[in-house]
Design a protein around this motif. Sequence first.
Motif, PDB file in Angstrom:
ATOM      1  N   ILE A  98       0.849  -1.202   0.000  1.00 47.71           N
ATOM      2  CA  ILE A  98       0.000   0.000   0.000  1.00 47.71           C
ATOM      3  C   ILE A  98       0.880   1.246   0.000  1.00 47.71           C
ATOM      4  CG2 ILE A  98      -1.647   1.311   1.387  1.00 47.71           C
ATOM      5  CD1 ILE A  98      -2.818  -1.419   2.272  1.00 47.71           C
ATOM      6  N   GLU A  99       2.004   1.200   0.769  1.00 51.22           N
ATOM      7  CA  GLU A  99       2.907   2.353   0.811  1.00 51.22           C
ATOM      8  C   GLU A  99       3.480   2.632  -0.564  1.00 51.22           C
ATOM      9  OE1 GLU A  99       5.738   1.320   3.751  1.00 51.22           O
ATOM     10  OE2 GLU A  99       4.467   1.901   5.458  1.00 51.22           O
ATOM     11  N   VAL A 100       3.783   1.583  -1.293  1.00 47.10           N
ATOM     12  CA  VAL A 100       4.316   1.753  -2.638  1.00 47.10           C
ATOM     13  C   VAL A 100       3.270   2.366  -3.549  1.00 47.10           C
ATOM     14  CG1 VAL A 100       5.172   0.526  -4.659  1.00 47.10           C
ATOM     15  CG2 VAL A 100       6.003  -0.075  -2.378  1.00 47.10           C
ATOM     16  N   GLU A 101       2.021   1.877  -3.481  1.00 43.94           N
ATOM     17  CA  GLU A 101       0.949   2.399  -4.322  1.00 43.94           C
ATOM     18  C   GLU A 101       0.677   3.857  -4.000  1.00 43.94           C
ATOM     19  OE1 GLU A 101      -0.374   1.014  -6.858  1.00 43.94           O
ATOM     20  OE2 GLU A 101       0.660  -0.915  -6.584  1.00 43.94           O
ATOM     21  N   VAL A 138       2.833   6.034  -2.969  1.00 40.61           N
ATOM     22  CA  VAL A 138       3.915   6.818  -3.582  1.00 40.61           C
ATOM     23  C   VAL A 138       3.641   6.999  -5.062  1.00 40.61           C
ATOM     24  CG1 VAL A 138       6.360   6.810  -4.160  1.00 40.61           C
ATOM     25  CG2 VAL A 138       5.629   6.126  -1.875  1.00 40.61           C
ATOM     26  N   LYS A 139       3.186   5.945  -5.720  1.00 44.80           N
ATOM     27  CA  LYS A 139       2.859   6.042  -7.140  1.00 44.80           C
ATOM     28  C   LYS A 139       1.726   7.026  -7.363  1.00 44.80           C
ATOM     29  CE  LYS A 139       4.242   1.350  -8.446  1.00 44.80           C
ATOM     30  NZ  LYS A 139       3.750   0.051  -8.988  1.00 44.80           N
ATOM     31  N   ALA A 140       0.681   6.966  -6.481  1.00 38.22           N
ATOM     32  CA  ALA A 140      -0.467   7.860  -6.628  1.00 38.22           C
ATOM     33  C   ALA A 140      -0.058   9.303  -6.438  1.00 38.22           C
ATOM     34  CB  ALA A 140      -1.565   7.476  -5.615  1.00 38.22           C
ATOM     35  N   GLY A 141       0.886   9.538  -5.554  1.00 40.77           N
ATOM     36  CA  GLY A 141       1.355  10.903  -5.315  1.00 40.77           C
ATOM     37  C   GLY A 141       2.049  11.478  -6.529  1.00 40.77           C
ATOM     38  N   LYS A 142       2.644  10.596  -7.323  1.00 45.31           N
ATOM     39  CA  LYS A 142       3.369  11.056  -8.513  1.00 45.31           C
ATOM     40  C   LYS A 142       2.507  11.045  -9.777  1.00 45.31           C
ATOM     41  CE  LYS A 142       7.871   9.526  -6.815  1.00 45.31           C
ATOM     42  NZ  LYS A 142       9.036   8.692  -7.075  1.00 45.31           N
ATOM     43  N   TRP A 143       1.171  10.535  -9.716  1.00 46.67           N
ATOM     44  CA  TRP A 143       0.333  10.386 -10.929  1.00 46.67           C
ATOM     45  C   TRP A 143      -0.280  11.728 -11.261  1.00 46.67           C
ATOM     46  CZ3 TRP A 143      -5.307   8.685 -11.266  1.00 46.67           C
ATOM     47  CH2 TRP A 143      -5.663   8.427 -12.590  1.00 46.67           C
TER      48      TRP A 143
END
Length: 307
Positions: free
Chosen positions: A272-275, A277-282
């Motif tokens: 979830i932490e990885v996702e 981080v990805k969402a923050g960069k989308w």
Amino acid sequence: MSINNRYRVDGYARPGAMLRDLGLALLALLVLVWLWPLRTVPTGSRGVITVGGAIKGIEAEGFTLIAPWQRLDIFNIRAEEASVENAEGSTSDTQPVKVSLTVRYSIQTHRVAEVFEKYSHDGNLQSYVQTATQEVFKAVTAKYNAPDLIAKRGLVSSDILSALRLKLELYGAQVINVDMRNFSFSADYMSAINQKVTQEQLRLAAENKVRTVEAEQKQKVAVAEAEATALKAKADGEAYANLKIATAQADALRIQNSALAQNKDVLELRRIEVEMVKAGKWNGALPVNVYAGAPIPFFNPGGATAK
């Protein structure tokens, strides 16, 4: 009567009477000298008293009384020298050799009477010493070969001294010391010796050079071995350190994997932490083209869309 009147009669001189009186006075003086009993024996000497040629006594240094019928001979007991020039001998390997010797000797004090009676009336034994020295030199040199006679000169001198003392003991003399001079062989033999010495020196120089080179080579080998040992030790140390680091890392991963395997929630939390981080960069844009197998942001493979 005065002296002048004694030799004058009727005013004329009497020369006969004067000569007679002078003769009597001279005779009396001679008799006094002959009968004078006090004699002197000098230092370093002995006085040999004889009567009719027979020895009656030995007197020490100083004053002594001698009867008119006795004779006093002065006998020397001080150290004397006898020289022998160019004494000849031959070595055991038939090499002729010459030497000059000086022998110092003295008469044994307790044998003065014997020497006086048999050999010398004044203590001079030079002729006996010279003859004995030549005989001893020949006998001693015959025991040595030529190289040993040169190399062992001190021993040769000692042998000569011992043999000469034993021989001169017969004559009542004691040998103090013997000096050897002008020790020489024939010219041909001396030339051969010089050549041999030169060759030996060259051989020794060559051997020394070889030993020096060998020592230098050994030193170089030792330095190389030391350097190789140091490099090996360094490599072993680095390998050991790397092994320890790898082992530690592997142990850490194993522990981490073990912990993750035992706790599924932790693994899901990490996903979830990885996702997040990805969402923050989308940027909110979906991809135009989607290929099979390509990931779609926030798309749930199970069929549910992200809320």
